[in-house]
Design an enzyme around this catalytic site. Structure first.
Site, PDB file in Angstrom:
ATOM      1  N   VAL A  91       0.841  -1.202   0.000  1.00 18.10           N
ATOM      2  CA  VAL A  91       0.000   0.000   0.000  1.00 18.10           C
ATOM      3  C   VAL A  91       0.879   1.256   0.000  1.00 18.10           C
ATOM      4  O   VAL A  91       1.995   1.258   0.524  1.00 18.10           O
ATOM      5  CB  VAL A  91      -0.931   0.014   1.227  1.00 18.10           C
ATOM      6  CG1 VAL A  91      -1.950  -1.098   1.137  1.00 18.10           C
ATOM      7  CG2 VAL A  91      -0.139  -0.096   2.519  1.00 18.10           C
ATOM      8  N   PRO A 128       0.292 -10.948   5.855  1.00 18.70           N
ATOM      9  CA  PRO A 128       0.468  -9.837   4.890  1.00 18.70           C
ATOM     10  C   PRO A 128      -0.677  -8.827   4.929  1.00 18.70           C
ATOM     11  O   PRO A 128      -0.470  -7.641   4.658  1.00 18.70           O
ATOM     12  CB  PRO A 128       0.505 -10.563   3.535  1.00 18.70           C
ATOM     13  CG  PRO A 128       0.952 -11.949   3.860  1.00 18.70           C
ATOM     14  CD  PRO A 128       0.315 -12.253   5.177  1.00 18.70           C
ATOM     15  N   ILE A 133       3.248  -2.438   5.662  1.00 20.61           N
ATOM     16  CA  ILE A 133       3.776  -2.158   4.332  1.00 20.61           C
ATOM     17  C   ILE A 133       3.010  -2.909   3.250  1.00 20.61           C
ATOM     18  O   ILE A 133       2.784  -2.367   2.155  1.00 20.61           O
ATOM     19  CB  ILE A 133       5.278  -2.532   4.276  1.00 20.61           C
ATOM     20  CG1 ILE A 133       6.093  -1.457   4.982  1.00 20.61           C
ATOM     21  CG2 ILE A 133       5.753  -2.701   2.833  1.00 20.61           C
ATOM     22  CD1 ILE A 133       7.583  -1.678   4.915  1.00 20.61           C
ATOM     23  N   GLU A 134       2.582  -4.100   3.514  1.00 24.93           N
ATOM     24  CA  GLU A 134       1.964  -4.913   2.462  1.00 24.93           C
ATOM     25  C   GLU A 134       0.510  -4.512   2.204  1.00 24.93           C
ATOM     26  O   GLU A 134       0.208  -3.834   1.237  1.00 24.93           O
ATOM     27  CB  GLU A 134       2.088  -6.394   2.831  1.00 24.93           C
ATOM     28  CG  GLU A 134       3.546  -6.855   2.822  1.00 24.93           C
ATOM     29  CD  GLU A 134       3.691  -8.328   3.072  1.00 24.93           C
ATOM     30  OE1 GLU A 134       3.343  -8.793   4.173  1.00 24.93           O
ATOM     31  OE2 GLU A 134       4.149  -9.036   2.155  1.00 24.93           O
ATOM     32  N   MET A 135      -0.421  -4.899   3.047  1.00 26.92           N
ATOM     33  CA  MET A 135      -1.825  -4.556   2.791  1.00 26.92           C
ATOM     34  C   MET A 135      -2.370  -3.568   3.813  1.00 26.92           C
ATOM     35  O   MET A 135      -3.473  -3.041   3.636  1.00 26.92           O
ATOM     36  CB  MET A 135      -2.665  -5.838   2.717  1.00 26.92           C
ATOM     37  CG  MET A 135      -2.245  -6.716   1.521  1.00 26.92           C
ATOM     38  SD  MET A 135      -3.023  -8.345   1.460  1.00 26.92           S
ATOM     39  CE  MET A 135      -4.674  -7.919   0.937  1.00 26.92           C
TER      40      MET A 135
END
Length: 423
Positions: A91, A128, A133-135
């Site tokens: 994201v 995740p 940082i990811e979702m």
């Protein structure tokens, strides 16, 4: 009788629905039914309903904080369930510290993630989504609340699990979909099944080198009874040593890591330099400093860039790294040795590795092979003098193993092939 059956199903609720028969789908050549039986317990066998819901969740960007990232963003089915990037993008265009591993055959992994911090696909599925940082979702409770607020999901969860959405069922559905993603039907599988013409001469020489001089099979053994091309263990191969002081990082890791906190380890692994500690973040065992899981080599030709940090662009770079014995560091795996591979032998090894590509990814293989060949003469990891023992002091006795030993392929063990310069 039918009425009684219906009553019984309704009375058992979600547990009865969960026991639906597994889908009847033949395994690809190279995927062992016996290994599947050993790897997937009966209660986790995917059902058609769970697979369909899991696939929808896997591809749904609304599971992320800003509706911009789904599981498929970093695990794109069109790219063998990877993203082709050195480090994945989450994201707000944020980049983590790790390369995206393939989902193909992940059901057979003893542990998930490069550092093995999740013991199952279910454990892996949620991390995740709540990683900043990811979702980017703040926590599991927020994920469940968001899914409940999407009109189509409550009735679908009710249909599949017999209740409203829960974190456990969300993870179960995604894992069910992932357990249907196999890697097989490669040229190598046909060769192993008896088609001697499935591999060309270069690929056969590469297979012989793989099991001999190049010593790849020390950690990536692949054969009829061990089809994964991974020992499922963790090794420090010198990649994590490039730019970091391991002793300083280890001391910091011991200070900050909370035992058993999977969410904290997940964030440290993707957001900080402690990512380079690898398996050590999970075990706090000094022997695991800088160690990462041996990845499968199936579809390796189409799942670059390579290594846990995506720092090596091509398979030529990967073999160059191993050919010079890795990069020395105090925690380097004892199996790392200079190989003394020649340029024709490196070409043969690369050719064999591309022969591990699944048949349905042939078009991507052709594209990736052309792309990597175009970069073949730009080799930042190449150091022939070190690889051949003409310089460098690695504490060894020069090139190992003995170069006087002939290549099994040259001796006709894999059919008529010829020396390594021939195609």
């Amino acid at each position: 009788m039918k009425a009684l059956t219906c009553v019984a199903v309704l009375a058992l609720g979600g547990s009865a629905l969960a026991q639906s028969a597994p889908p009847q789908k033949p395994f690809p050549l190279g995927v062992s039914p016996v290994l599947y039986e050993l790897s997937v317990p009966p209660e986790r066998r995917p059902t058609a309903a769970r697979i369909a819901l899991g696939e929808k969740l896997f591809n749904d960007k609304r599971l992320s904080a800003d509706d911009s990232v789904s599981c498929a963003t970093c695990h794109d089915p069109k790219r063998a369930f990877t993203d082709g990037l050195p480090q994945s993008e989450g994201v707000k265009k944020q980049r983590g510290k790790r390369n995206s591993p393939t989902v193909l055959n992940a059901l057979f992994n003893a542990t998930q993630f490069w550092d093995g911090r999740a013991g199952s696909l279910e454990e892996q599925a949620l991390l995740p989504i709540i990683n900043p940082i990811e979702m980017g979702m703040p926590d599991v409770e927020a994920v469940v609340a968001k899914v409940k607020g999407l009109p189509e999901y409550p009735p679908e969860f009710q249909k599949v699990f017999g209740r409203e959405p829960t974190a456990e069922d969300l993870a179960t559905a995604i894992a069910a979909f992932e357990r249907t993603q196999f890697s097989g039907n490669a040229r190598f599988d046909r060769f192993l099944a008896g088609d001697s013409k499935a591999l060309n001469a270069s690929e056969k020489r590469g297979w012989a080198l793989f099991n001999g001089k190049a010593r790849c099979n020390s950690c990536h053994a692949g054969n009829a009874v061990s089809p994964l091309f991974s020992d499922q263990k963790f090794h420090n191969i010198g990649i994590a040593a490039h730019q970091h002081d391991f002793s300083k990082l280890a001391a910091e890791a011991l200070r900050v890591v909370r035992t058993g906190d999977a969410k904290q380890i997940d964030e440290l692994a993707l957001q900080t330099n402690l990512s380079e500690m690898g398996r050590f973040l999970v075990t706090k065992n000094e022997n695991d400093i800088g160690s990462f899981k041996t990845p499968t080599l199936r579809n390796v030709g189409v799942t670059g860039p390579y290594m846990h940090d995506g720092s090596l662009a091509t398979l030529w770079d990967v073999i160059d790294h191993y050919n010079k014995g890795g990069i020395p560091n105090p925690f380097l795996d004892g199996g790392m040795q200079r190989l003394g591979l020649t340029e024709p032998e490196i070409d043969d090894l690369v050719a064999f590795l591309f022969a591990l590509t699944s048949e349905d990814l042939a078009a991507l293989e052709k594209k990736e092979l052309a792309s990597q060949r175009a970069r073949k003469n730009k080799r930042p990891e190449r150091d022939t003098a070190v690889a051949l023992g003409k310089k460098g002091n690695l504490g060894d006795i020069g090139v190992s193993p003995d170069l006087s030993i002939s290549n099994p392929a040259d001796r006709g063990f894999y059919g008529p092939v010829g020396p390594s310069s021939e195609k």
